[in-house]
Design an enzyme around this catalytic site. Sequence first.
Site, PDB file in Angstrom:
ATOM      1  N   ARG A  58       7.691  -9.217 -11.332  1.00 61.13           N
ATOM      2  CA  ARG A  58       9.129  -9.487 -11.305  1.00 61.13           C
ATOM      3  C   ARG A  58       9.448 -10.808 -10.599  1.00 61.13           C
ATOM      4  NH1 ARG A  58      11.491  -3.943  -9.166  1.00 61.13           N
ATOM      5  NH2 ARG A  58       9.789  -4.400  -7.750  1.00 61.13           N
TER       6      ARG A  58
ATOM      7  N   LYS B 162      -4.250   4.324  -8.358  1.00 59.33           N
ATOM      8  CA  LYS B 162      -3.773   5.425  -7.540  1.00 59.33           C
ATOM      9  C   LYS B 162      -2.524   4.990  -6.790  1.00 59.33           C
ATOM     10  CE  LYS B 162      -5.266   6.052  -3.097  1.00 59.33           C
ATOM     11  NZ  LYS B 162      -5.068   5.001  -2.098  1.00 59.33           N
TER      12      LYS B 162
ATOM     13  N   LYS C 299     -18.051   2.373  -6.717  1.00 58.74           N
ATOM     14  CA  LYS C 299     -19.026   1.905  -5.725  1.00 58.74           C
ATOM     15  C   LYS C 299     -20.424   2.314  -6.177  1.00 58.74           C
ATOM     16  CE  LYS C 299     -15.756   2.247  -1.896  1.00 58.74           C
ATOM     17  NZ  LYS C 299     -15.593   1.114  -1.041  1.00 58.74           N
TER      18      LYS C 299
ATOM     19  N   GLU D  19     -12.496   4.635   9.269  1.00 65.06           N
ATOM     20  CA  GLU D  19     -12.064   3.251   9.024  1.00 65.06           C
ATOM     21  C   GLU D  19     -11.627   2.611  10.331  1.00 65.06           C
ATOM     22  OE1 GLU D  19      -9.030   4.179   5.737  1.00 65.06           O
ATOM     23  OE2 GLU D  19     -10.267   2.567   4.916  1.00 65.06           O
TER      24      GLU D  19
ATOM     25  N   ASP E 220      -3.246   9.642   0.854  1.00 66.03           N
ATOM     26  CA  ASP E 220      -3.811   8.296   0.634  1.00 66.03           C
ATOM     27  C   ASP E 220      -5.335   8.321   0.462  1.00 66.03           C
ATOM     28  OD1 ASP E 220      -3.743   5.378   0.621  1.00 66.03           O
ATOM     29  OD2 ASP E 220      -4.603   5.469   2.631  1.00 66.03           O
TER      30      ASP E 220
ATOM     31  N   HIS F 276     -10.144   9.830  -2.750  1.00 65.60           N
ATOM     32  CA  HIS F 276     -11.487   9.301  -2.477  1.00 65.60           C
ATOM     33  C   HIS F 276     -12.447  10.365  -1.925  1.00 65.60           C
ATOM     34  CE1 HIS F 276      -9.522   5.630  -3.294  1.00 65.60           C
ATOM     35  NE2 HIS F 276      -9.089   5.345  -2.083  1.00 65.60           N
TER      36      HIS F 276
ATOM     37  N   LYS G 174      -7.868   6.319  10.311  1.00 66.12           N
ATOM     38  CA  LYS G 174      -7.761   4.877  10.506  1.00 66.12           C
ATOM     39  C   LYS G 174      -7.862   4.554  11.996  1.00 66.12           C
ATOM     40  CE  LYS G 174      -5.309   3.781   6.321  1.00 66.12           C
ATOM     41  NZ  LYS G 174      -6.553   3.435   5.649  1.00 66.12           N
TER      42      LYS G 174
HETATM   43  C1  BG6 Z   1      -7.381   2.685  -0.407  1.00 71.78           C
HETATM   44  C2  BG6 Z   1      -6.454   3.266   0.634  1.00 71.78           C
HETATM   45  O1  BG6 Z   1      -7.252   3.397  -1.624  1.00 71.78           O
HETATM   46  O2  BG6 Z   1      -8.730   2.745   0.039  1.00 71.78           O
HETATM   47  C3  BG6 Z   1      -6.640   2.544   1.957  1.00 71.78           C
HETATM   48  O3  BG6 Z   1      -5.107   3.154   0.199  1.00 71.78           O
HETATM   49  C4  BG6 Z   1      -8.101   2.547   2.365  1.00 71.78           C
HETATM   50  O4  BG6 Z   1      -5.838   3.144   2.973  1.00 71.78           O
HETATM   51  C5  BG6 Z   1      -8.989   2.028   1.234  1.00 71.78           C
HETATM   52  O5  BG6 Z   1      -8.258   1.748   3.529  1.00 71.78           O
HETATM   53  C6  BG6 Z   1     -10.469   2.163   1.559  1.00 71.78           C
HETATM   54  O6  BG6 Z   1     -11.230   1.543   0.564  1.00 71.78           O
HETATM   55  P1  BG6 Z   1     -12.572   0.755   0.904  1.00 71.78           P
HETATM   56  O7  BG6 Z   1     -13.144   0.377  -0.429  1.00 71.78           O
HETATM   57  O8  BG6 Z   1     -12.149  -0.420   1.728  1.00 71.78           O
HETATM   58  O9  BG6 Z   1     -13.437   1.688   1.666  1.00 71.78           O
END
Ligand code: BG6
Length: 484
Positions: free
Chosen positions: A42, A153, A187, A221, A240, A245, A337
Amino acid sequence: MSPHLFVLFGATGDLAAKKLFPALYRVSREADDGIRVLGVGRSDWDDGDLRDAAVDGLTETGVSDDDARAWAEETLFFAQVEAYDDLDPVFERADEIEAEAETGGNRAYYLALPPSAFPGTIRALGEHEDAAGRAPNEDGEQSGGWTRLVIEKPFGSDLESAKKLNGIVHEHFREEQVYRIDHFLGKETVQNLLVFRFANALFESLWSRAHVERVEVVVTETNDASGRAGYFDGVGTMRDMIQNHLTQLFALTAMEPPARLDAEGIRREKIKVLRSTRTASPEEAVYGQYGAGDGQEAYTEHEGVDADSTTETFAAVRLHVDNWRWQGVPFVLRTGKRLKERLTEILVTFRRPPVALFQGAKGECEPTPNVLRIRLQPDEGFRLSFDVKTPGSGFQTATQHLDFDYESAFGAFPDAYETLLRDVTAGDTTLFVHAEEAEQAWRVYEPLLDADLDVHTYDSGSWGPDEAARLGITLDPDDSPSDC
Ligand code: BG6
């Protein structure tokens, strides 16, 4: 790989610059048969702005400025829209590019958009495909080139919204045309899980309740939610990370061997194991939120986050699979996180020896279980712990490891997005999430999504809230039982 036009919605965003352009560059360099990319956004951009943004993203991943520029000039175009449900400027530009580049009418539509824009965009795309006579017939055959719909996602925010979104998608597209992205599936080491399990009879024969005590899926993370509070606050870690994942890692670990190693075979088994997974219980879940620590501000101090926000930045949940293989074996999924280290791994803890012959050799310790650590990032590889006798008289034991390091064996491997985009262009849906899989994954967590769970504060730079230990796990990997 056939020539095609890749229409990228959300082309001015972060994901496009950091991941998608570098991946598209690599994929299209391999196939010298005409891939063109039409970015859509946009913002008031033109072709030049998009090319500049892509060149910046590419040079950051090590591509030379000249190569990046030459590719961008030849490949990238931009179409501006006022709203994502009014796509005439996109279709007009797409027709022009296709005529010139002779891409044969093949189109991939990639939606890297905020979830609120999905329904309108999908409908507008579907109506256009129908009106242009491009919809596949009952046998899935399509005339005038193929169409693939790629959806980033999050796919819905609960079971009901995922069903609704699937309904909209299926009004216009056949399931074989749909590629729901979970980038973890791209991955290399996640795919290697399948090979590890099904090419090695040694482990597969131990992979059940008879030999496994528990399984943990761990994604810790170090990053935080600052800078993306607009998306993250109110969404939280359960939606999330866990629903997608970690659930994918869980399903690949727990599923039965597929009849064939193709999209249908693998996705069918993942759906089956998700169906056998008991709906999660709030009593078996622990939520946390990072406070200050390590000189960093707390979650609630980030710009855009309410001072009294209870959004979870850590979640741990214990799942149970009601099938013959896994009855009674807990699967604990845990992620957060701002934790101490960045680490993604699957830990399979095997049952201890039934008789403690050597008990006492290590003071208070029980016999140690063998633990298989499948490390997905960083330092991808495997580590299997086992006990040996230390030299000298008596039966003193010590835990040692068998290690395999992926990179030292094979060198660097492609980024997840590169793998996934290559599969989209090749028409292989194996590494994408099926409609029913997305719904089942939401079904498992339904009772947690709106539950009023306590949210425990943990220090930034720690391993998460101590309360998670009540799920029968050890948060700090240095305290693992094999080091007892
Ligand atoms: C994303 C999430 O889908 O995946 C993030 O929204 C997360 O919050 C990320 O940090 C992690 O992905 P990767 O590949 O960096 O481990």
